[in-house]
Design a protein around this motif. Structure first.
Motif, mmCIF file in Angstrom:
data_model
loop_
_atom_site.group_PDB
_atom_site.id
_atom_site.type_symbol
_atom_site.label_atom_id
_atom_site.label_comp_id
_atom_site.label_asym_id
_atom_site.label_seq_id
_atom_site.Cartn_x
_atom_site.Cartn_y
_atom_site.Cartn_z
ATOM 1 N N PHE A 231 0.817 -1.208 0.000
ATOM 2 C CA PHE A 231 0.000 0.000 0.000
ATOM 3 C C PHE A 231 0.854 1.263 0.000
ATOM 4 C CE2 PHE A 231 -3.280 -2.937 1.745
ATOM 5 C CZ PHE A 231 -4.175 -2.795 0.695
ATOM 6 N N GLY A 232 2.026 1.203 0.600
ATOM 7 C CA GLY A 232 2.940 2.340 0.552
ATOM 8 C C GLY A 232 3.391 2.633 -0.865
ATOM 9 N N GLY A 233 3.665 1.588 -1.621
ATOM 10 C CA GLY A 233 4.028 1.764 -3.028
ATOM 11 C C GLY A 233 2.877 2.314 -3.847
ATOM 12 N N LEU A 234 1.658 1.858 -3.553
ATOM 13 C CA LEU A 234 0.487 2.377 -4.264
ATOM 14 C C LEU A 234 0.255 3.854 -3.956
ATOM 15 C CD1 LEU A 234 -2.005 -0.598 -3.915
ATOM 16 C CD2 LEU A 234 -0.833 0.174 -5.974
ATOM 17 N N VAL A 235 0.433 4.248 -2.699
ATOM 18 C CA VAL A 235 0.291 5.660 -2.333
ATOM 19 C C VAL A 235 1.320 6.490 -3.071
ATOM 20 C CG1 VAL A 235 0.605 7.310 -0.441
ATOM 21 C CG2 VAL A 235 -0.796 5.283 -0.105
ATOM 22 N N TRP A 236 2.542 5.992 -3.111
ATOM 23 C CA TRP A 236 3.617 6.692 -3.808
ATOM 24 C C TRP A 236 3.248 6.904 -5.277
ATOM 25 C CZ3 TRP A 236 9.069 4.086 -4.454
ATOM 26 C CH2 TRP A 236 9.963 4.999 -4.970
ATOM 27 N N ILE A 237 2.741 5.874 -5.932
ATOM 28 C CA ILE A 237 2.360 5.971 -7.345
ATOM 29 C C ILE A 237 1.194 6.938 -7.532
ATOM 30 C CG2 ILE A 237 1.369 4.659 -9.265
ATOM 31 C CD1 ILE A 237 3.006 2.238 -8.165
ATOM 32 N N LEU A 238 0.179 6.827 -6.664
ATOM 33 C CA LEU A 238 -0.993 7.701 -6.796
ATOM 34 C C LEU A 238 -0.650 9.171 -6.567
ATOM 35 C CD1 LEU A 238 -3.706 5.531 -5.068
ATOM 36 C CD2 LEU A 238 -3.534 6.077 -7.502
ATOM 37 N N VAL A 239 0.188 9.449 -5.585
ATOM 38 C CA VAL A 239 0.574 10.841 -5.323
ATOM 39 C C VAL A 239 1.393 11.385 -6.486
ATOM 40 C CG1 VAL A 239 1.974 12.326 -3.833
ATOM 41 C CG2 VAL A 239 0.433 10.658 -2.819
ATOM 42 N N ALA A 240 2.288 10.574 -7.023
ATOM 43 C CA ALA A 240 3.135 11.035 -8.127
ATOM 44 C C ALA A 240 2.333 11.294 -9.398
ATOM 45 C CB ALA A 240 4.224 10.005 -8.403
ATOM 46 N N SER A 241 1.235 10.566 -9.595
ATOM 47 C CA SER A 241 0.469 10.725 -10.833
ATOM 48 C C SER A 241 -0.659 11.745 -10.719
ATOM 49 C CB SER A 241 -0.103 9.372 -11.256
ATOM 50 O OG SER A 241 -1.039 8.916 -10.298
ATOM 51 N N THR A 242 -0.854 12.335 -9.542
ATOM 52 C CA THR A 242 -1.919 13.309 -9.343
ATOM 53 C C THR A 242 -1.491 14.682 -9.830
ATOM 54 O OG1 THR A 242 -2.666 12.094 -7.396
ATOM 55 C CG2 THR A 242 -3.433 14.351 -7.626
ATOM 56 N N LYS A 243 -2.375 15.336 -10.567
ATOM 57 C CA LYS A 243 -2.098 16.696 -11.037
ATOM 58 C C LYS A 243 -2.716 17.686 -10.057
ATOM 59 C CE LYS A 243 -1.626 15.626 -15.838
ATOM 60 N NZ LYS A 243 -0.343 15.955 -16.286
ATOM 61 N N VAL A 244 -1.893 18.588 -9.544
ATOM 62 C CA VAL A 244 -2.354 19.614 -8.607
ATOM 63 C C VAL A 244 -1.909 20.975 -9.124
ATOM 64 C CG1 VAL A 244 -2.379 18.129 -6.567
ATOM 65 C CG2 VAL A 244 -0.298 19.306 -7.174
ATOM 66 N N SER A 245 -2.599 22.026 -8.646
ATOM 67 C CA SER A 245 -2.265 23.377 -9.119
ATOM 68 C C SER A 245 -0.974 23.889 -8.474
ATOM 69 C CB SER A 245 -3.422 24.329 -8.842
ATOM 70 O OG SER A 245 -3.704 24.346 -7.454
ATOM 71 N N GLU A 246 -0.730 23.529 -7.216
ATOM 72 C CA GLU A 246 0.492 23.945 -6.532
ATOM 73 C C GLU A 246 1.345 22.711 -6.243
ATOM 74 O OE1 GLU A 246 -0.002 26.530 -3.182
ATOM 75 O OE2 GLU A 246 -1.938 27.192 -3.944
ATOM 76 N N ALA A 247 2.584 22.755 -6.654
ATOM 77 C CA ALA A 247 3.452 21.586 -6.508
ATOM 78 C C ALA A 247 4.007 21.429 -5.096
ATOM 79 C CB ALA A 247 4.598 21.652 -7.501
ATOM 80 N N MET A 248 4.039 22.501 -4.312
ATOM 81 C CA MET A 248 4.663 22.440 -2.984
ATOM 82 C C MET A 248 3.995 21.435 -2.041
ATOM 83 S SD MET A 248 7.218 23.508 -1.454
ATOM 84 C CE MET A 248 7.996 24.061 0.013
#
Length: 88
Positions: A33-50
């Motif tokens: 699940f840690g790897g899945l979270v890592w993948i999901l966060v990396a593939s999410t598009k957000v307006s602010e990168a910080m």
């Protein structure tokens, strides 16, 4: 309430015996699940990168620490010391 094997009077497992106790076998879904979270966060598009950068940092850090702790248990680096129970 599940107790770790060290608190019940026996020594901490090492090697493949780590994967036979219930509290220690929870490393496997934690890593998956840690790897899945890592993948999901990396593939999410957000307006602010910080904020995404901090979330990515925390998820990668937890993922790496979980794998490192599992490797230390598999190698038997704890030497049977009960103080390692606090890490789990």
């Amino acid at each position: 309430l599940a107790m770790s094997s060290a608190t019940s009077g026996t020594s901490l497992p090492s090697g493949l015996a780590v994967l036979t106790t219930f509290p220690d076998v929870l490393f496997i879904p934690e890593i998956i699940f840690g790897g899945l979270v890592w993948i999901l966060v990396a593939s999410t598009k957000v307006s602010e990168a910080m904020p995404q950068g901090w979330i990515m940092f925390v998820s990668v850090l937890c993922f790496v620490m979980s794998i490192s702790l599992l490797c230390l248990y598999l190698c038997g680096a704890h030497g049977g010391s009960r103080s390692w129970v606090a890490l789990v």
